[in-house]
Design a protein around this motif. Structure first.
Motif, PDB file in Angstrom:
ATOM      1  N   SER A 261      45.512  38.028  42.472  1.00  6.98           N
ATOM      2  CA  SER A 261      45.616  37.061  43.562  1.00  6.98           C
ATOM      3  C   SER A 261      44.927  37.541  44.829  1.00  6.98           C
ATOM      4  CB  SER A 261      47.086  36.753  43.850  1.00  6.98           C
ATOM      5  OG  SER A 261      47.754  37.908  44.328  1.00  6.98           O
ATOM      6  N   THR A 262      44.791  38.853  44.990  1.00  6.68           N
ATOM      7  CA  THR A 262      44.099  39.370  46.177  1.00  6.68           C
ATOM      8  C   THR A 262      42.619  39.026  46.168  1.00  6.68           C
ATOM      9  OG1 THR A 262      43.729  41.522  45.107  1.00  6.68           O
ATOM     10  CG2 THR A 262      45.747  41.257  46.386  1.00  6.68           C
TER      11      THR A 262
ATOM     12  N   THR B 227      39.833  45.045  43.856  1.00  5.96           N
ATOM     13  CA  THR B 227      40.382  44.353  42.697  1.00  5.96           C
ATOM     14  C   THR B 227      39.314  44.002  41.669  1.00  5.96           C
ATOM     15  OG1 THR B 227      41.995  43.389  44.218  1.00  5.96           O
ATOM     16  CG2 THR B 227      41.874  42.444  42.024  1.00  5.96           C
TER      17      THR B 227
ATOM     18  N   MET C  93      49.172  39.918  38.044  1.00  6.38           N
ATOM     19  CA  MET C  93      48.904  38.639  38.698  1.00  6.38           C
ATOM     20  C   MET C  93      48.758  38.814  40.206  1.00  6.38           C
ATOM     21  SD  MET C  93      51.147  35.140  38.593  1.00  6.38           S
ATOM     22  CE  MET C  93      52.496  35.953  39.480  1.00  6.38           C
ATOM     23  N   LEU C  94      49.612  39.639  40.793  1.00  6.54           N
ATOM     24  CA  LEU C  94      49.503  39.890  42.235  1.00  6.54           C
ATOM     25  C   LEU C  94      48.188  40.579  42.580  1.00  6.54           C
ATOM     26  CD1 LEU C  94      53.147  41.052  43.075  1.00  6.54           C
ATOM     27  CD2 LEU C  94      52.068  38.874  43.661  1.00  6.54           C
TER      28      LEU C  94
ATOM     29  N   MET D 180      41.516  36.126  45.461  1.00 10.12           N
ATOM     30  CA  MET D 180      41.407  34.757  45.970  1.00 10.12           C
ATOM     31  C   MET D 180      41.549  34.686  47.481  1.00 10.12           C
ATOM     32  SD  MET D 180      41.118  33.779  42.908  1.00 10.12           S
ATOM     33  CE  MET D 180      41.592  34.312  41.266  1.00 10.12           C
ATOM     34  N   LEU D 181      41.932  35.795  48.112  1.00  5.50           N
ATOM     35  CA  LEU D 181      42.166  35.802  49.550  1.00  5.50           C
ATOM     36  C   LEU D 181      40.861  36.046  50.287  1.00  5.50           C
ATOM     37  CD1 LEU D 181      44.599  35.641  51.531  1.00  5.50           C
ATOM     38  CD2 LEU D 181      44.591  38.145  51.547  1.00  5.50           C
TER      39      LEU D 181
END
Length: 280
Positions: free
Chosen positions: A115-116, A154, A111-112, A118-119
């Motif tokens: 999440s990158t 990612t 998940m982490l 989305m940054l």
């Protein structure tokens, strides 16, 4: 019915030909502009030059400063090829690990990692620049090569995870019965089935890094290390009065490597996109 079918086929092919012409018209115009003078480039939209000039290619390759365009082209290969190779290796290893192994905090780490994505990239420009400056990596290709070796892209990690999840687990179990370890299962059993995925990574990463302008502008300061993107821009900054046919000629040369890579891997690339990470 046959006449209607032939008419529909004719209209369909005619529409596709017109659409293809519209899409490749800018490339054809750029090719024709490499043989035109400035007055003809800005005075007409025709593809063929009325009075062709042939010195743009040699003058553009020779350059206007200390370094030739061949130097910039070689710099792009020095930056892009290791980045692509390390991206393939690191993404395959990360995807294989997430798809085939169980370990503590696996879901949290996955998940982490996602999440990158989305940054926004602009948010990390300054922290990343400070980090690379403290490491002494500025004005080198390490800010591109080392992150690729550490699987920081990612998108490709997620692509490999999804692809490995689409491969049946029975392959691993059969290989384990034959005495294969995890590394042999990856290299001898799974990787031969991942050709389309690997070529998709190669095409995407090669094109993205080859056309990258912002990052190389931030990290590369020496003209001797400029890749093609900065080399072309520097040519335009030399003076306000320059021959645009030289820019067009060198632009055509600069797009040839990604085009050749795409068409060389087109079969596997289209297969990988069409299957979206699933194998039959």
């Amino acid at each position: 019915m046959r006449k209607r079918s032939k008419a529909r086929t004719f209209v369909s092919y005619l529409f596709l030909i017109l659409l293809a012409y519209i899409m490749i018209y800018p490339l054809l115009w750029m090719l024709g502009a490499a043989f035109k003078t400035n007055a003809e480039i800005f005075g007409t939209i025709s593809l063929l030059p009325k009075e062709p000039v042939y010195n743009a290619w040699a003058d553009g390759w020779r350059g206007s400063g200390q370094y030739t365009f061949g130097r910039f082209l070689a710099n792009s290969f020095l930056m892009v090829i290791p980045t692509v190779l390390f991206t393939v290796v690191s993404s395959v290893l990360v995807g294989y690990g997430f798809a085939r192994f169980r370990f503590p905090f696996k879901k949290l780490l996955f998940m982490l990692m996602l999440s990158t994505m989305m940054l926004p990239g602009t948010v990390v420009i300054i922290p990343r620049y400070i980090f690379f400056r403290k490491l002494g990596w500025l004005d080198s290709y390490l800010p591109f090569i080392v992150p690729a070796a550490l699987a920081t892209y990612t998108f490709f990690n997620f692509m490999t995870v999804q692809f490995f999840r689409g491969l049946p687990l029975e392959l691993d179990e059969s290989a384990k019965l034959d005495g294969c370890g995890s590394f042999l299962i990856l290299t001898r059993i799974l990787l031969p089935l991942c050709t389309s995925m690997i070529f998709s990574i190669i095409v995407f990463q090669f094109v993205w890094r080859w056309n990258d302008f912002l990052n190389v502008l931030i990290y590369i300061s020496s003209v001797a290390k400029y890749p093609v993107a900065l080399g072309l821009r520097m040519t335009m900054d030399i003076s306000t009065d320059f021959d645009w046919n030289r820019i067009m000629a060198m632009s055509i040369i600069s797009i040839l490597p990604p085009v050749l890579v795409f068409f060389s891997a087109q079969q596997y690339f289209v297969q990988g996109i069409a299957t979206t990470g699933m194998k039959d």
